[in-house]
Design an enzyme around this catalytic site. Structure first.
Site, PDB file in Angstrom:
ATOM      1  N   ARG A  66       0.792  -1.202   0.106  1.00 15.79           N
ATOM      2  CA  ARG A  66       0.010  -0.035  -0.141  1.00 15.79           C
ATOM      3  C   ARG A  66       0.924   1.214   0.170  1.00 15.79           C
ATOM      4  O   ARG A  66       1.972   1.145   0.463  1.00 15.79           O
ATOM      5  CB  ARG A  66      -0.892   0.134   1.205  1.00 15.79           C
ATOM      6  CG  ARG A  66      -1.884   1.096   1.263  1.00 15.79           C
ATOM      7  CD  ARG A  66      -2.464   1.327   2.566  1.00 15.79           C
ATOM      8  NE  ARG A  66      -3.442   2.428   2.593  1.00 15.79           N
ATOM      9  CZ  ARG A  66      -3.856   3.018   3.574  1.00 15.79           C
ATOM     10  NH1 ARG A  66      -3.705   2.610   4.854  1.00 15.79           N
ATOM     11  NH2 ARG A  66      -4.733   4.258   3.507  1.00 15.79           N
ATOM     12  N   HIS A  67       0.397   2.434  -0.507  1.00 17.57           N
ATOM     13  CA  HIS A  67       1.218   3.513  -0.740  1.00 17.57           C
ATOM     14  C   HIS A  67       1.473   4.094   0.634  1.00 17.57           C
ATOM     15  O   HIS A  67       0.885   3.776   1.760  1.00 17.57           O
ATOM     16  CB  HIS A  67       0.432   4.641  -1.425  1.00 17.57           C
ATOM     17  CG  HIS A  67      -1.118   4.870  -0.811  1.00 17.57           C
ATOM     18  ND1 HIS A  67      -1.139   5.735   0.565  1.00 17.57           N
ATOM     19  CD2 HIS A  67      -2.306   4.558  -1.191  1.00 17.57           C
ATOM     20  CE1 HIS A  67      -2.273   5.830   0.786  1.00 17.57           C
ATOM     21  NE2 HIS A  67      -3.184   4.924  -0.315  1.00 17.57           N
ATOM     22  N   GLY A  68       2.439   4.796   0.851  1.00 22.83           N
ATOM     23  CA  GLY A  68       2.873   5.422   2.273  1.00 22.83           C
ATOM     24  C   GLY A  68       1.825   6.303   2.681  1.00 22.83           C
ATOM     25  O   GLY A  68       0.740   6.812   1.792  1.00 22.83           O
ATOM     26  N   GLY A 335      -0.365  -0.359  -4.491  1.00 21.82           N
ATOM     27  CA  GLY A 335      -1.658  -0.009  -4.742  1.00 21.82           C
ATOM     28  C   GLY A 335      -2.350   0.686  -3.526  1.00 21.82           C
ATOM     29  O   GLY A 335      -1.617   1.495  -2.735  1.00 21.82           O
ATOM     30  N   ALA A 378       1.250   2.521   4.290  1.00 22.01           N
ATOM     31  CA  ALA A 378       2.518   1.472   3.840  1.00 22.01           C
ATOM     32  C   ALA A 378       2.317   0.405   4.189  1.00 22.01           C
ATOM     33  O   ALA A 378       3.330  -0.487   4.082  1.00 22.01           O
ATOM     34  CB  ALA A 378       3.806   2.239   4.494  1.00 22.01           C
TER      35      ALA A 378
END
Length: 467
Positions: A66-68, A335, A378
């Site tokens: 997952r994005h930060g 994602g 994240a």
């Protein structure tokens, strides 16, 4: 931990003091901010002893990241002025109106922190959901950590055959990819992602399934909506309002704004605390966390059986790449929260024996489905394939969730036989995802189930032989 959080206010009353966030050195409630939880606060701490498998050598790795930490949506940024108004009203309640409550009041240190709070004016609506500097550090840090434990699998020299990267079409995932590759290869590197398709059915299948969008996970009659009508919820809003010196119950939107300010600011600067976190007692945060868990359980988890089918393609991608003996040896996808949660659901991980409902929050304090722990900023799911030459079943795998080995009842202390993995997920591996992932159909899959997987494997071998 839950019991400790519930007892904190009682302990304070015995001492004759009210809870003071500034004096709480543990601040365990910061581990309960659901999908807005800071990764550094909840990441696993046992990877030192979990990554090493005696007699086995790590060979391949598959990652969904997952994005930060990101900035909030435009609507919240535009509400910064309202947050300033609420700050002034609270200070006025305590200093002018003298409506400080007799119990559970803000301590003087917390009140001063709130009085001194200012919104960061450099954050503007055009930057909505952008990755923050902390978010960049999150991804760079996870890359460095996994590389430290798996230097043979994650070499420091980039090779476009060995590595395969892919991200969604957003600034936050694109920058997360850049941060991750910087952690692996250094600031100057040639790493590049796979081209983003017009319809990203691999990383955003939920965007193309109408029946999924139609699921009632927080509307009228949903468990989420029932919880918001329950006395526990309404009393919590009343108690928060009283704590802040109001003689009436604040609008839910105002309390949510203060809570979101707390969560985001804590995640942006993990070594500091947000003044808005002083507004809430620890047990009140637990009430909010359960509301978020209901939303994600029914919206991206086990609440509806359809959700378990949604990430068919991503599970097939995992199985395909880890089954192939050839490159790419490392596959990393970047994602979003929904992608991570629906992946875990498809794999049957973190599933509770009893469904989360509006009326069973008290008995679910030790639930497995805690979005704060499984889906922080994240958050990452990593599968590491091992070769164990002395074993009869020489292919093994360990699944990590946020740097902590996933314990599955059909595996041995986190170490799974690859043959068992293939059998466990046989239904998905043999499915035609175009028909399987969404009740209303969807775009056709690249291949139909197992034949498609074999075709992909053959193509990969041909590519390998050509290099």
């Amino acid at each position: 931990m839950r019991l400790l959080l519930l007892l904190l206010p009682l302990v304070a009353l015995v001492r004759g003091d009210d809870y003071c966030f500034a004096q709480d050195t543990s601040r365990l409630q910061t581990r309960q901010f659901s999908s807005k939880t800071a990764y550094q606060i909840v990441k696993g701490s046992d990877i030192d002893r979990q990554y090493l498998v005696p007699g086995c050598e790590p060979k391949k790795m598959w990652i969904f990241h997952r994005h930060g930490t990101r900035l909030p949506k435009k609507s919240m940024i535009n509400n910064a002025a309202r947050a300033a108004e609420l700050r002034d009203l609270i200070v006025n309640n305590y200093k002018v109106a003298k409506t400080k409550p007799d119990t559970d009041a803000l301590c003087s240190t917390d009140l001063l922190a709130l009085q001194m709070w200012r919104w960061n004016a450099s954050i503007t609506p055009d930057q909505e959901e952008y990755l923050t500097s902390q978010g960049y550090d999150d991804l760079r840090g996870t890359a460095k950590l996994y590389q430290r434990y798996y230097p043979g699998v994650l070499p420091k020299e980039y090779n476009d055959t060995y590595y395969q990267f892919r991200h969604t079409d957003t600034q936050r995932t694109r920058e997360s990819f850049r941060a991750f590759t910087e952690g692996l290869f250094g600031t100057v590197n040639a790493a590049h992602p796979v081209e983003i398709p017009k319809e990203d059915l691999l990383l955003r299948p939920y965007d193309y399934c109408q029946s999924y969008k139609d699921l009632n996970y927080k509307g009228e009659g949903s468990e989420y909506e029932k919880y918001h009508k329950a006395s526990l919820w309404t009393n919590t809003l009343k108690d928060i309002s009283t704590r802040l010196g109001f003689q009436y119950t604040l609008e839910e939107e105002d309390i949510k704004l203060m809570y979101d300010m707390c969560r985001y600011e804590q995640a942006w600067q993990v070594d500091r605390s947000s003044a808005w976190c002083t507004a809430f007692l620890p047990e009140q945060v637990s009430v909010f966390e359960y509301a978020e868990d209901l939303k994600y359980y029914w919206g991206s988890g086990y609440g509806f059986p359809e959700t378990g089918r949604l990430n068919c393609r991503l599970v097939q991608d995992l199985l395909t790449h880890l089954s192939n003996p050839v490159s790419p040896h490392v596959v990393a996808h970047f994602g979003h929260s929904t992608g991570l949660l629906t992946l875990l659901t498809a794999l049957g991980m973190r599933k509770d024996d009893i469904p989360l409902r509006a009326d069973n929050s008290d008995s679910m304090s030790s639930r497995r489905w805690k979005s704060s722990l499984i889906d922080p900023f994240a958050g990452n799911f990593v599968a590491v394939k091992y070769d164990c030459p002395a074993e009869l079943d020489r292919e093994k795998v360990v699944f990590f969730l946020n740097q902590d080995a996933v314990q599955l009842d059909w595996c041995s202390v986190g170490l799974c036989k690859w043959s068992d993995v293939l059998e466990k997920y046989k239904t998905i591996s043999e499915a035609d995802c175009g028909d399987y992932y969404c009740r209303t159909g969807g775009a056709p899959s690249l291949g139909s189930g197992l034949p498609g997987l074999l075709a992909t494997a053959l193509a990969a071998i041909l590519v390998y032989l050509m290099h």
